[in-house]
Design an enzyme around this catalytic site. Structure first.
Site, mmCIF file in Angstrom:
data_model
loop_
_atom_site.group_PDB
_atom_site.id
_atom_site.type_symbol
_atom_site.label_atom_id
_atom_site.label_comp_id
_atom_site.label_asym_id
_atom_site.label_seq_id
_atom_site.Cartn_x
_atom_site.Cartn_y
_atom_site.Cartn_z
ATOM 1 N N ASP A 13 0.913 -1.187 0.018
ATOM 2 C CA ASP A 13 -0.062 0.047 -0.075
ATOM 3 C C ASP A 13 0.907 1.143 0.178
ATOM 4 O OD1 ASP A 13 -2.333 -1.675 -0.006
ATOM 5 O OD2 ASP A 13 -2.267 -1.505 2.298
ATOM 6 N N LYS A 16 1.898 2.205 -5.190
ATOM 7 C CA LYS A 16 2.093 1.634 -6.210
ATOM 8 C C LYS A 16 1.477 1.961 -7.710
ATOM 9 C CE LYS A 16 2.427 -2.305 -4.475
ATOM 10 N NZ LYS A 16 2.149 -2.026 -3.109
ATOM 11 N N GLY A 40 -4.704 -4.222 -3.743
ATOM 12 C CA GLY A 40 -5.593 -3.065 -4.302
ATOM 13 C C GLY A 40 -4.875 -1.782 -4.386
ATOM 14 N N HIS A 41 -4.925 -1.396 -5.679
ATOM 15 C CA HIS A 41 -3.945 -0.484 -6.144
ATOM 16 C C HIS A 41 -4.920 0.837 -6.660
ATOM 17 C CE1 HIS A 41 -0.529 -3.474 -7.210
ATOM 18 N NE2 HIS A 41 -0.924 -3.117 -5.945
ATOM 19 N N ARG A 143 2.841 -28.576 -6.930
ATOM 20 C CA ARG A 143 2.533 -29.245 -8.336
ATOM 21 C C ARG A 143 0.910 -29.895 -8.452
ATOM 22 N NH1 ARG A 143 7.814 -32.106 -7.769
ATOM 23 N NH2 ARG A 143 7.126 -32.130 -5.711
ATOM 24 N N GLN A 221 1.964 -5.935 -3.186
ATOM 25 C CA GLN A 221 2.590 -6.132 -1.764
ATOM 26 C C GLN A 221 3.695 -5.474 -1.520
ATOM 27 O OE1 GLN A 221 1.434 -9.408 -3.626
ATOM 28 N NE2 GLN A 221 -0.536 -8.365 -2.941
ATOM 29 N N SER A 329 3.966 12.231 1.648
ATOM 30 C CA SER A 329 4.395 13.195 2.544
ATOM 31 C C SER A 329 3.710 14.276 3.028
ATOM 32 C CB SER A 329 5.949 13.906 1.952
ATOM 33 O OG SER A 329 5.672 14.722 0.604
HETATM 34 P P1 GDP Z 1 -0.892 0.394 -3.606
HETATM 35 O O1 GDP Z 1 -1.409 -0.929 -3.284
HETATM 36 O O2 GDP Z 1 0.717 0.607 -3.433
HETATM 37 O O3 GDP Z 1 -0.852 0.739 -4.932
HETATM 38 O O4 GDP Z 1 -1.475 1.476 -2.589
HETATM 39 P P2 GDP Z 1 -3.151 1.808 -2.052
HETATM 40 O O5 GDP Z 1 -3.647 2.246 -3.330
HETATM 41 O O6 GDP Z 1 -3.248 0.444 -1.522
HETATM 42 O O7 GDP Z 1 -2.701 2.744 -1.089
HETATM 43 C C1 GDP Z 1 -2.249 4.065 -1.245
HETATM 44 C C2 GDP Z 1 -3.409 5.115 -0.954
HETATM 45 O O8 GDP Z 1 -2.869 6.161 -0.908
HETATM 46 C C3 GDP Z 1 -4.539 5.418 -1.890
HETATM 47 O O9 GDP Z 1 -5.686 5.598 -1.374
HETATM 48 C C4 GDP Z 1 -3.999 6.485 -2.796
HETATM 49 O O10 GDP Z 1 -4.996 7.013 -3.301
HETATM 50 C C5 GDP Z 1 -3.241 7.347 -1.656
HETATM 51 N N1 GDP Z 1 -2.199 7.868 -2.042
HETATM 52 C C6 GDP Z 1 -1.389 7.591 -3.222
HETATM 53 N N2 GDP Z 1 -0.187 8.475 -3.070
HETATM 54 C C7 GDP Z 1 -0.674 9.487 -2.288
HETATM 55 C C8 GDP Z 1 -0.115 10.727 -1.635
HETATM 56 O O11 GDP Z 1 1.003 11.299 -2.153
HETATM 57 N N3 GDP Z 1 -0.806 11.510 -0.722
HETATM 58 C C9 GDP Z 1 -1.953 11.108 -0.371
HETATM 59 N N4 GDP Z 1 -2.537 11.717 0.700
HETATM 60 N N5 GDP Z 1 -2.531 9.783 -0.793
HETATM 61 C C10 GDP Z 1 -1.837 9.186 -1.684
HETATM 62 P P1 IMO Z 2 -1.077 -4.098 -2.431
HETATM 63 O O1 IMO Z 2 -0.364 -4.454 -3.654
HETATM 64 C C1 IMO Z 2 -0.996 -4.595 2.031
HETATM 65 C C2 IMO Z 2 -1.128 -8.819 3.619
HETATM 66 C C3 IMO Z 2 -2.335 -9.006 4.237
HETATM 67 C C4 IMO Z 2 -1.571 -10.079 5.319
HETATM 68 C C5 IMO Z 2 -0.799 -10.803 4.226
HETATM 69 C C6 IMO Z 2 -0.989 -12.067 3.793
HETATM 70 O O2 IMO Z 2 -2.259 -3.413 -2.400
HETATM 71 O O3 IMO Z 2 0.295 -3.397 -1.615
HETATM 72 P P2 IMO Z 2 -2.489 -12.803 1.843
HETATM 73 O O4 IMO Z 2 -4.062 -12.295 1.489
HETATM 74 O O5 IMO Z 2 -1.685 -12.095 0.592
HETATM 75 O O6 IMO Z 2 -2.121 -14.226 2.080
HETATM 76 O O7 IMO Z 2 -2.238 -11.911 2.966
HETATM 77 O O8 IMO Z 2 -0.160 -9.869 3.487
HETATM 78 N N1 IMO Z 2 -1.265 -8.141 2.256
HETATM 79 C C7 IMO Z 2 -1.131 -6.888 1.970
HETATM 80 N N2 IMO Z 2 -0.942 -5.804 2.691
HETATM 81 N N3 IMO Z 2 -0.887 -4.331 0.742
HETATM 82 C C8 IMO Z 2 -1.283 -5.490 0.019
HETATM 83 O O9 IMO Z 2 -1.381 -5.547 -1.536
HETATM 84 C C9 IMO Z 2 -1.195 -6.790 0.455
HETATM 85 N N4 IMO Z 2 -1.619 -8.068 0.058
HETATM 86 C C10 IMO Z 2 -1.392 -8.848 0.937
HETATM 87 O O10 IMO Z 2 -2.959 -8.257 4.915
HETATM 88 O O11 IMO Z 2 -1.168 -9.589 6.443
HETATM 89 MG MG MG Z 3 -2.871 -1.577 -1.722
#
Ligand code: GDP
Ligand code: IMO
Ligand code: MG
Length: 422
Positions: A13, A16, A40-41, A143, A221, A329
């Site tokens: 999170d 990315k 969840g991106h 496998r 992740q 930031s």
């Molecule tokens: P990912 O899984 O690495 O793609 O990240 P997520 O989407 O799960 O979580 C990032 C969260 O931060 C999302 O809600 C984005 O919309 C938000 N986000 C991304 N960059 C920034 C930033 O620079 N500032 C703020 N405030 N939010 C951001």
């Molecule tokens: P993105 O791509 C944050 C965490 C779960 C749990 C552990 C194992 O959005 O950054 P799983 O379902 O993969 O077997 O869970 O990994 N986890 C994540 N945490 N961002 C993710 O993906 C994650 N995908 C899995 O919360 O602790």
């Molecule tokens: Mg995410």
């Protein structure tokens, strides 16, 4: 041509999806190489917000090829939901998306096994996303897996055999699995997926490179969730690190170009497992509220804490990061002081090495305190506008991490991104 890799350096999170979207115009193709719908991106632009789970974040730009590589695990039902909703918003997904024949399929019974495994672990549960990730990768490694390419070869028999094995396991765990409805939906979704280009993605990717096309790989992740190098056993079941891009796409190590490492200006984690710099106080709550730190997939509260440079240095080393990208930031814009963990004190001894066993109770983070910049930076357009305290913070991080920070994200929108002169 080389292939660039973008990946998370913390516990996921990091942001990315946003940065892949921002960088996509510079590439001819974008590829996911591991993970599945546990990801969840989030992307935001033109007042709209999208959350992608299995589909790469390069689909919103200018028709680049988007590839789901062999290292990914795919749930046909969730894929169909995601794809149909994108098609509704006008993305010509069938034209730009290619899926590897070798992706492993998440079956309804994998999700039941995920839940049953968690239940059996009781208090020691991992806190998975419940998407069947662990059991699907387990079947791959042992496998017994089912691959997307199998849908063209005696699929029903292969599916039924795998399902029956799962049922036996579930029963032995005291579960009474019921999933007929789910199964019917799943089989329909398999038919839906057949409408996509199901390809030998390793050939596709290598021929793109030979033709001089550029490719960006999108990690899911983060490094600290890597099955080998993360905070085992509180990790996911794939290699989230740069090397995972080689095995998850069929790209040789000497084809890797830039490695973009993404991190937040603080740190978060969802699910269980150690987190040495976690904050349980008002500051942690403040970060969570200001950063909207709730899971994009599960809606769960994310645990929040200060940036951990011990862990970041480790992640940079494991991945061979060449450029750093700092996210969020802006969340710290109003803080008087900011802390950064520069070492761990374990049994009275200081170390800057990420330990084998991360017993957070035994680790005391050693912090450096820096002055906050106390400036709303969310509308800034260039580095020249940075307040001095922020520039000093960047300089401090670059010195500690021995890697340049080339992009700074100051808000969730595509536009809130500042590139620095290297
Ligand atoms: P990912 O899984 O690495 O793609 O990240 P997520 O989407 O799960 O979580 C990032 C969260 O931060 C999302 O809600 C984005 O919309 C938000 N986000 C991304 N960059 C920034 C930033 O620079 N500032 C703020 N405030 N939010 C951001
Ligand atoms: P993105 O791509 C944050 C965490 C779960 C749990 C552990 C194992 O959005 O950054 P799983 O379902 O993969 O077997 O869970 O990994 N986890 C994540 N945490 N961002 C993710 O993906 C994650 N995908 C899995 O919360 O602790
Ligand atoms: Mg995410």
């Amino acid at each position: 041509m080389k292939i660039d890799v973008l990946l998370g350096l913390q516990w996921g999170d990091e942001g990315k999806g946003k940065v892949v979207d921002v960088l996509t115009p510079r590439y001819d193709a974008v590829a996911r190489f591991q993970g599945g719908p546990n990801a969840g991106h989030t992307l935001e632009f033109e007042g709209k917000k999208y959350v992608l789970r299995s589909i790469p974040s390069g689909i919103f730009q200018h028709g680049q090829v988007n590839i789901i590589g062999n290292g990914v695990v795919l749930d046909p039902v969730l894929f169909q939901e995601e794809a149909e909703s994108l098609e509704k918003s006008g993305i010509a997904l069938k034209e730009i998306l290619k899926i590897s024949k070798k992706v492993h399929l998440i079956m309804p019974t994998h999700r039941l096994l995920d839940a049953a495994n968690e239940k059996a672990k009781g208090g020691a549960k991992i806190g998975t996303t419940g998407k069947g990730i662990g059991p699907t990768y387990t079947d791959k490694i042992s496998r017994n897996g089912l691959r997307l390419g199998d849908v063209f070869h005696d699929f029903k028999t292969k599916y039924t055999n795998a399902r029956n094995k799962h049922i036996a396991t579930l029963k032995s765990m005291g579960e009474n699995p019921e999933f007929e409805e789910l199964e019917q939906r799943w089989l329909k979704a398999i038919e839906y997926i057949k409408g996509y280009d199901i390809v030998d993605s390793e050939y596709l990717i290598n021929s793109l490179l030979r033709e001089g096309k550029s490719i960006l790989c999108e990690g899911a992740q983060g490094t600290l969730l890597d099955v080998d190098f993360g905070s085992y056993p509180f990790v996911t079941s794939s290699n989230t690190i740069c090397a995972g891009a080689c095995s998850g796409l069929g790209v040789a190590p000497n084809k890797i170009g830039e490695v973009f490492g993404i991190f937040k200006a603080y740190c978060t984690r969802v699910g269980s497992g150690p987190f040495p710099t976690e904050l349980f106080d008002e500051t942690g709550k403040r970060i969570r509220d200001l950063g909207h730190e709730y899971g994009a997939v599960t809606g769960r509260e994310r645990r929040c804490g200060w940036i951990d440079l011990v862990a970041l240095k480790y992640s940079i080393m494991i991945n061979g990061v060449t450029q750093l990208i700092m996210m969020k930031s802006d969340v710290l814009d109003d803080f008087d002081e900011i802390k950064a963990c520069v070492a761990y004190k374990i049994n009275g001894e200081e170390t800057t090495q990420f330990p084998f066993s991360i017993d957070e109770n035994a680790i005391e983070p050693v912090y450096v305190t820096l002055p906050g910049w106390k400036t709303d930076m969310t509308r800034f357009k260039s580095e020249s506008e940075f307040p001095q305290a922020f520039s000093d913070y960047i300089k401090f991080l670059e010195k500690e991490l021995e890697t340049p920070i080339t992009i700074i994200s100051i808000g969730p929108d595509r536009e809130q991104t500042i590139e620095r002169n290297k």
